[in-house]
Design a protein around this motif. Sequence first.
Motif, PDB file in Angstrom:
ATOM      1  N   GLN A 132       0.849  -1.194   0.000  1.00 35.40           N
ATOM      2  CA  GLN A 132       0.000   0.000   0.000  1.00 35.40           C
ATOM      3  C   GLN A 132       0.880   1.236   0.000  1.00 35.40           C
ATOM      4  O   GLN A 132       1.860   1.316   0.741  1.00 35.40           O
ATOM      5  N   ARG A 134       3.125   4.150  -2.411  1.00 39.15           N
ATOM      6  CA  ARG A 134       3.900   4.171  -3.656  1.00 39.15           C
ATOM      7  C   ARG A 134       5.370   3.952  -3.339  1.00 39.15           C
ATOM      8  O   ARG A 134       5.932   4.625  -2.474  1.00 39.15           O
ATOM      9  N   ASN A 159       3.180  -2.484  -5.532  1.00 35.92           N
ATOM     10  CA  ASN A 159       3.089  -1.031  -5.340  1.00 35.92           C
ATOM     11  C   ASN A 159       4.335  -0.288  -5.808  1.00 35.92           C
ATOM     12  O   ASN A 159       4.528   0.876  -5.485  1.00 35.92           O
TER      13      ASN A 159
END
Length: 312
Positions: A132, A134, A159
């Motif tokens: 979760q 970036r 991610n």
Amino acid sequence: MPPLPPAFSDVLDALIPSDLRPRVDASYTAPKAVVFRINPLRAPDAAAVLTALAPLRPEPVAGVEGVFRLPADDRDALTHHPMATDGSLYIQGVASMAAVWALQPQPGEEVLDLAAAPGGKTALIAASMANQGRLAAVEPVRARFFRLKANLQRLGVRNAQLYLKDGAQVGRLVPGRFDRVLLDAPCSSEAQFTRLDPTSWAHWSPKKVRASAALQSRLLRSAADALKPGGVLIYGTCSLSPEEDECVLDALLRERDDLWPEPLPWPVDLPALPGLTAWRQQPLHPDLTLARRVLPTEWTDAFFLCRLRKRG
């Protein structure tokens, strides 16, 4: 068995206390125990992985969940095990993992891995973030970039955005963007030395150390520029030479007053020394004592780590 390069032995003489030197010297003459972690992005049930590894009997590493070690004789069996092939586990030195434990990435954050290949630390960052947020992973060498891409796919990382780019440019292109930055900088690779294989140091020389330090300085400035105010930067190398470690950090800290060293989160009882505050008659920033130089032993590789905070 051939001796280590004399210039490198001189570094060990200057760095390692006499009571620790026999253990360090012994680490260069025998294969190391193999350390691995269970990858929660592929294998949420750690017990099932351990069951599948039988008859191998991994020993838990105290202080961290999901990290284990095996005798050196089991390395081949572990490397070729289906659990390693499918990404359920990943063979990785504990000092290397410590760089990510020190970074403390959180789900939902924006994190930069500035020299990411082959991807072991990148994947551990993604696992810490539960995929979760970036994660930007940068690698300038094309062959290493595609190895990074393949490793992250195998390890279930979703991610991450990958960039085939010179990391020294990143801070200028996206200043103040990232909550946390990891720079495991390219180095002279002193952690790879073994007297069992003289080719392990064939590339090494004091000139190589100086060239590595110059590159590390450029990357560290870029990492600092890319970091948000209030953010955390981890600087690491797999080198023992202070020219690549404290001296690189000292130069940055004397240039700018918006960064300072912090204590390292240290969940595992690793054999390590505090950072230096002087080297070869050169005084260094006093807070570099908060850094740690992990020593090579029968189960650990050499590594240097420092955690920096950017003024908010």
